[in-house]
Design an enzyme around this catalytic site. Structure first.
Site, short mmCIF file in Angstrom:
data_model
loop_
_atom_site.label_atom_id
_atom_site.label_comp_id
_atom_site.label_asym_id
_atom_site.label_seq_id
_atom_site.Cartn_x
_atom_site.Cartn_y
_atom_site.Cartn_z
N TRP A 152 0.83 -1.21 0.00
CA TRP A 152 0.00 0.00 0.00
C TRP A 152 0.87 1.26 0.00
O TRP A 152 0.66 2.18 -0.80
CB TRP A 152 -0.90 -0.04 1.23
CG TRP A 152 -2.03 0.94 1.24
CD1 TRP A 152 -2.46 1.70 0.18
CD2 TRP A 152 -2.88 1.24 2.34
NE1 TRP A 152 -3.53 2.46 0.57
CE2 TRP A 152 -3.81 2.20 1.88
CE3 TRP A 152 -2.95 0.79 3.66
CZ2 TRP A 152 -4.79 2.72 2.72
CZ3 TRP A 152 -3.94 1.31 4.49
CH2 TRP A 152 -4.84 2.26 4.03
N HIS A 181 12.89 -3.95 3.20
CA HIS A 181 12.45 -4.44 4.51
C HIS A 181 13.62 -4.41 5.49
O HIS A 181 13.47 -4.86 6.62
CB HIS A 181 11.96 -5.88 4.41
CG HIS A 181 10.64 -6.06 3.73
ND1 HIS A 181 9.56 -5.26 3.99
CD2 HIS A 181 10.23 -6.97 2.81
CE1 HIS A 181 8.53 -5.68 3.26
NE2 HIS A 181 8.92 -6.70 2.53
N GLY A 192 -6.92 -6.59 4.23
CA GLY A 192 -6.66 -5.15 4.29
C GLY A 192 -7.43 -4.41 5.36
O GLY A 192 -7.92 -3.30 5.13
P1 A3P Z 1 -3.80 -8.67 5.49
O1 A3P Z 1 -3.07 -9.95 5.28
O2 A3P Z 1 -4.09 -8.43 6.95
O3 A3P Z 1 -5.00 -8.51 4.64
P2 A3P Z 1 2.70 -6.04 2.89
O4 A3P Z 1 2.28 -5.22 1.73
O5 A3P Z 1 3.68 -5.37 3.79
O6 A3P Z 1 3.09 -7.42 2.49
O7 A3P Z 1 1.40 -6.18 3.81
C1 A3P Z 1 0.32 -6.94 3.36
C2 A3P Z 1 -0.93 -6.51 4.11
O8 A3P Z 1 -1.36 -5.24 3.61
C3 A3P Z 1 -2.05 -7.49 3.87
O9 A3P Z 1 -2.81 -7.48 5.08
C4 A3P Z 1 -2.78 -6.84 2.72
O10 A3P Z 1 -4.10 -7.24 2.56
C5 A3P Z 1 -2.68 -5.37 3.09
N1 A3P Z 1 -2.82 -4.47 1.95
C6 A3P Z 1 -2.28 -4.58 0.72
N2 A3P Z 1 -2.65 -3.56 -0.07
C7 A3P Z 1 -3.45 -2.77 0.69
C8 A3P Z 1 -4.18 -1.56 0.42
N3 A3P Z 1 -4.14 -0.98 -0.75
N4 A3P Z 1 -4.89 -1.03 1.44
C9 A3P Z 1 -4.95 -1.62 2.65
N5 A3P Z 1 -4.28 -2.76 2.95
C10 A3P Z 1 -3.56 -3.34 1.99
#
Ligand code: A3P
Length: 317
Positions: free
Chosen positions: A73, A133, A285
């Site tokens: 995000w 990361h 999300g």
């Molecule tokens: P969940 O598994 O709780 O749904 P990263 O991008 O650091 O790998 O984190 C992934 C998490 O961010 C996931 O959480 C994912 O669904 C959520 N995520 C990805 N894109 C998003 C967005 N545009 N808005 C909100 N959450 C998002």
């Protein structure tokens, strides 16, 4: 999150083999403790290279996070905000409509796996946007000369998100095993508390250089956070942009509901070498999903460690 699962071994100093080692998630993920953080050999090689050779420019922006904390995000928001003059967010040809957010921003761990990295970095348009990361110490001293935007997530939700992600590789993986590893600290890029605190303390010492964002705050007030992000990177929204609704366009473009169904985010793999589907990056999300998966004891265990680690740091969850 290629950093979570990248399998390619790299050249490392001989003494590296003598570092303490562990196996994360009760499985085959071997990691070693390098300068206080648990990294696979692939990641340690990148850390060594970053510490030796990473020389960012003053106007570079590094987006940093612990895995599963909102990286995808924030990558999308930072890219859409910084590239908005070349690619207006409401444009039907916007790169985020045909590329996964991770494809829009180079991942430092991958760039620094070979000496070809300098050429690739130099080819990026200025101001350059990069993603990592790595804990702060691994991108220093280079990162001291540029700006960093960090996103932090409530640890129980991070653990549940991590578990779901890893189950794409190991369907039988138990949440208890992921929790055990996170609590012990021995997970790739962990301990998570030290990762978060490194950036948190830097954001207090140098608020001009490190912006500390929170996933839950992004959910609560995406537009306010996008404005703060734009100001921080030196590209504040003009009155004309505000009136034209540019902030809302960016928020909408990068929203979970908009990005998740796009072909670039719902088909194919994250990395040709890593059998994780791209759709794994867009699960639910939301904040608070831990309550649907953790027992009260699991939650209490992690909460107690978090309360202890963040005691008197000014950071609460
Ligand atoms: P969940 O598994 O709780 O749904 P990263 O991008 O650091 O790998 O984190 C992934 C998490 O961010 C996931 O959480 C994912 O669904 C959520 N995520 C990805 N894109 C998003 C967005 N545009 N808005 C909100 N959450 C998002």
């Amino acid at each position: 999150d290629p950093g979570l699962v990248s399998p390619v071994p790299e050249q490392l100093p001989e003494e590296h083999a003598a570092l303490p080692s562990a196996s994360a998630f009760n499985g085959p993920t071997n990691i070693r403790c390098y300068q206080g953080f648990w990294l696979s050999d692939y990641l340690s090689a990148a850390a060594v290279a970053l510490q030796r050779r990473f020389e960012p420019c003053r106007d570079d922006i590094i987006v940093a996070s612990f895995p599963k904390s909102g990286t995808t995000w924030l990558n999308a928001l930072a890219f859409a905000t910084m590239a908005r003059r070349a690619y207006p967010a409401a444009d039907a040809g916007h790169p985020l409509l045909r590329l996964n957010p991770h494809q829009c921003i180079p991942f430092l761990e991958n760039l620094f796996r070979s000496r070809a990295e300098a050429a690739k970095l130099e080819a990026l348009p200025s101001p350059r946007l990069m993603n990592t990361h790595m804990p702060l110490g691994m991108i220093m001293p280079g990162a001291g000369g540029c700006k960093v935007v960090y996103v932090c997530r409530e640890p129980k939700d991070m653990v549940v998100s991590l578990w779901h992600f890893l189950r794409h590789l190991r369907p039988d993986l138990a949440l208890a095993d992921v929790l055990d590893s996170v609590c012990s600290g021995a997970v790739p890029y962990g301990p998570v508390w030290d990762h978060i605190l490194g950036y948190w303390r830097a954001s207090i010492a140098r608020p001009d250089a490190v912006l500390f964002l929170r996933y839950e705050e992004l959910l609560r007030d995406p537009a306010g956070n996008v404005r703060e992000l734009a100001r921080f990177v030196g590209l504040p929204f003009s009155d004309a942009e505000e009136e034209a609704g540019v902030v809302q366009d960016i928020v909408k473009l990068c929203s979970f509901g908009h990005l998740k169904p796009l072909e670039a985010n719902s088909t194919g793999q994250l990395d040709p070498l890593v059998p994780v589907p791209r759709e794994a990056l867009f699960r639910k999300g939301v904040a608070g999903d831990w309550a649907n998966h953790m027992t009260p004891e699991m939650a209490r265990r992690l909460d107690e460690i978090v309360a202890d680690k963040f005691h008197a740091t000014g950071l609460t969850f």
